[in-house]
Design an enzyme around this catalytic site. Structure first.
Site, PDB file in Angstrom:
ATOM      1  N   TYR A  31       0.833  -1.196   0.000  1.00 37.75           N
ATOM      2  CA  TYR A  31       0.000   0.000   0.000  1.00 37.75           C
ATOM      3  C   TYR A  31       0.869   1.249   0.000  1.00 37.75           C
ATOM      4  O   TYR A  31       2.101   1.173   0.150  1.00 37.75           O
ATOM      5  CB  TYR A  31      -0.951  -0.014   1.196  1.00 37.75           C
ATOM      6  CG  TYR A  31      -0.308   0.295   2.538  1.00 37.75           C
ATOM      7  CD1 TYR A  31       0.535  -0.613   3.163  1.00 37.75           C
ATOM      8  CD2 TYR A  31      -0.567   1.500   3.190  1.00 37.75           C
ATOM      9  CE1 TYR A  31       1.109  -0.325   4.399  1.00 37.75           C
ATOM     10  CE2 TYR A  31      -0.004   1.788   4.427  1.00 37.75           C
ATOM     11  CZ  TYR A  31       0.833   0.873   5.021  1.00 37.75           C
ATOM     12  OH  TYR A  31       1.396   1.164   6.231  1.00 37.75           O
ATOM     13  N   LYS A 147       6.478  -1.730   2.004  1.00 40.90           N
ATOM     14  CA  LYS A 147       5.252  -1.190   2.615  1.00 40.90           C
ATOM     15  C   LYS A 147       4.128  -2.222   2.433  1.00 40.90           C
ATOM     16  O   LYS A 147       3.227  -2.064   1.596  1.00 40.90           O
ATOM     17  CB  LYS A 147       4.909   0.178   2.018  1.00 40.90           C
ATOM     18  CG  LYS A 147       4.088   1.034   2.959  1.00 40.90           C
ATOM     19  CD  LYS A 147       4.143   2.486   2.579  1.00 40.90           C
ATOM     20  CE  LYS A 147       3.067   3.331   3.249  1.00 40.90           C
ATOM     21  NZ  LYS A 147       3.109   3.394   4.702  1.00 40.90           N
ATOM     22  N   GLU A 179      12.210   2.646  14.471  1.00 46.67           N
ATOM     23  CA  GLU A 179      11.143   3.520  13.950  1.00 46.67           C
ATOM     24  C   GLU A 179       9.888   3.258  14.762  1.00 46.67           C
ATOM     25  O   GLU A 179       9.870   2.378  15.622  1.00 46.67           O
ATOM     26  CB  GLU A 179      10.903   3.256  12.463  1.00 46.67           C
ATOM     27  CG  GLU A 179      10.417   1.856  12.155  1.00 46.67           C
ATOM     28  CD  GLU A 179      10.043   1.650  10.689  1.00 46.67           C
ATOM     29  OE1 GLU A 179       9.861   2.628   9.949  1.00 46.67           O
ATOM     30  OE2 GLU A 179       9.913   0.478  10.294  1.00 46.67           O
ATOM     31  N   LEU A 203      11.040   1.456   7.296  1.00 52.96           N
ATOM     32  CA  LEU A 203      10.432   1.904   6.052  1.00 52.96           C
ATOM     33  C   LEU A 203      11.159   3.177   5.608  1.00 52.96           C
ATOM     34  O   LEU A 203      11.396   4.065   6.435  1.00 52.96           O
ATOM     35  CB  LEU A 203       8.946   2.213   6.267  1.00 52.96           C
ATOM     36  CG  LEU A 203       8.223   2.527   4.960  1.00 52.96           C
ATOM     37  CD1 LEU A 203       7.871   1.244   4.220  1.00 52.96           C
ATOM     38  CD2 LEU A 203       6.974   3.341   5.197  1.00 52.96           C
TER      39      LEU A 203
HETATM   40  C1  LIG Z   1       6.601   1.691   9.726  1.00 51.16           C
HETATM   41  C2  LIG Z   1       6.555   3.062   9.145  1.00 51.16           C
HETATM   42  N1  LIG Z   1       7.657   3.845   9.226  1.00 51.16           N
HETATM   43  C3  LIG Z   1       7.653   5.097   8.743  1.00 51.16           C
HETATM   44  C4  LIG Z   1       6.525   5.645   8.139  1.00 51.16           C
HETATM   45  C5  LIG Z   1       6.559   7.062   7.621  1.00 51.16           C
HETATM   46  O1  LIG Z   1       6.601   7.057   6.217  1.00 51.16           O
HETATM   47  P1  LIG Z   1       6.119   8.314   5.389  1.00 51.16           P
HETATM   48  O2  LIG Z   1       6.902   9.479   5.871  1.00 51.16           O
HETATM   49  O3  LIG Z   1       6.451   7.980   3.969  1.00 51.16           O
HETATM   50  O4  LIG Z   1       4.661   8.469   5.619  1.00 51.16           O
HETATM   51  C6  LIG Z   1       5.374   4.853   8.017  1.00 51.16           C
HETATM   52  C7  LIG Z   1       4.192   5.389   7.358  1.00 51.16           C
HETATM   53  O5  LIG Z   1       3.191   4.749   7.210  1.00 51.16           O
HETATM   54  C8  LIG Z   1       5.389   3.537   8.522  1.00 51.16           C
HETATM   55  O6  LIG Z   1       4.313   2.743   8.436  1.00 51.16           O
END
Ligand SMILES: Cc1ncc(COP(=O)(O)O)c(C=O)c1O
Length: 283
Positions: A31, A147, A179, A203
């Protein structure tokens, strides 16, 4: 609400997904979440690049990622969301196949594609008073850079945070804070900011990438280095970032209340640098 489903714009209640869809049975899909500022998708190219990487990593063949941007704008128009900021959700699964079996379905099975947009009511301009987070042992798999829609560990961790009166759970693996359950995690030490380097344990957040660039061009030193639990008390500030989360200061980790209980000076500075960048519309 109008949504996009497998080539059509439909009312949400017209969407029919088979119980034999691989997303439903195996969480076999990926996603993406992105948002608008000034009614334009923020860093759309980075989000679509990450979606392509996720699809490639789990070997879903879907060659129409580049058409999704127009689909999102069309949904904004169809739903008359043009005067508000919106968040877009894209989900692509390996499609429907019967009978159920673990290995991939035949090549002619098409991925299931779903896109929805939702108006955003939150206020980007104020940083907020800060949040509490908890530390949680990282029980996820070791491909956190994908993701994937397989989010059960993140759901449980975030619920645990909510049960503890916190907003986010920060994953700890082998003594390292990688994270959050749905955010990237940052620490501030001696006016330098730290966040975990890209690896299969985090991520690659688009907000993370943007913030690194914004900080560096604003004269703030960024170190892509891990933050160890044993060294937490050597940091003065912490915050999380994400597409919908934006920047959120952390004022409490488990029972440890940080400083004077207010967002830190550097976090405030980073937030204002980000606002400036958003307002520049040069993205
Ligand atoms: C596990 C994880 N880390 C970091 C992020 C932050 O990513 P982004 O800045 O692209 O929204 C997300 C966003 O859904 C996430 O699910």
């Amino acid at each position: 609400m109008k949504v996009y489903f497998n080539g059509q714009y439909l009312e949400l209640d017209e969407v029919r997904i088979s119980p034999f869809d691989r997303g439903f049975q195996y969480a076999d899909g990926v996603y993406e979440v992105m948002r608008t500022y000034y009614e334009k998708l923020f860093h759309a190219r980075d989000h679509f690049a990450r979606l392509k990487e996720s699809l490639k990593a789990i070997r879903i063949k879907y060659n129409e990622v580049d058409e999704l941007e127009d689909i999102i704008y069309k949904l904004i128009e169809l739903n008359s969301y043009s005067n508000s900021e919106t968040s877009a959700y894209i989900q692509i699964t390996r499609g429907e196949f019967y009978p159920r079996k673990h290995s991939f379905p035949p090549e002619n099975v098409k991925p299931t594609v779903f896109v929805a947009v939702t108006p955003i009511s939150g206020d980007t301009r104020t940083l907020g008073k800060g949040i509490k987070v908890i530390l949680e042992e990282d029980i996820r798999w070791s491909r956190c850079n994908i993701k994937s829609i397989s989010l059960l560990p993140s759901v449980l961790a975030n619920q645990h945070a909510v049960d503890e009166g916190a907003e986010e759970a920060i994953w700890v693996r082998d003594g390292i804070l990688y994270e959050g359950s749905h955010t990237n995690f940052w620490g501030v030490k001696d006016e330098k900011i730290f966040t975990a380097p890209l690896s299969n344990y985090i991520l690659p957040g688009v907000s993370r990438k943007v913030l690194i660039e914004v900080c560096r061009s604003g004269g703030i030193e960024v170190k892509e280095e891990v933050i160890k639990e044993s060294e937490l008390k050597t940091f003065q500030e912490f915050f999380i970032t994400g597409t919908n989360t934006e920047v959120k200061p952390i004022i409490q980790i488990n029972d440890w209340k940080l400083g004077d209980g207010k967002p830190g000076i550097i976090t405030k500075k980073i937030h204002s640098l980000l606002l400036h960048y958003i307002d520049s519309k040069q993205w």
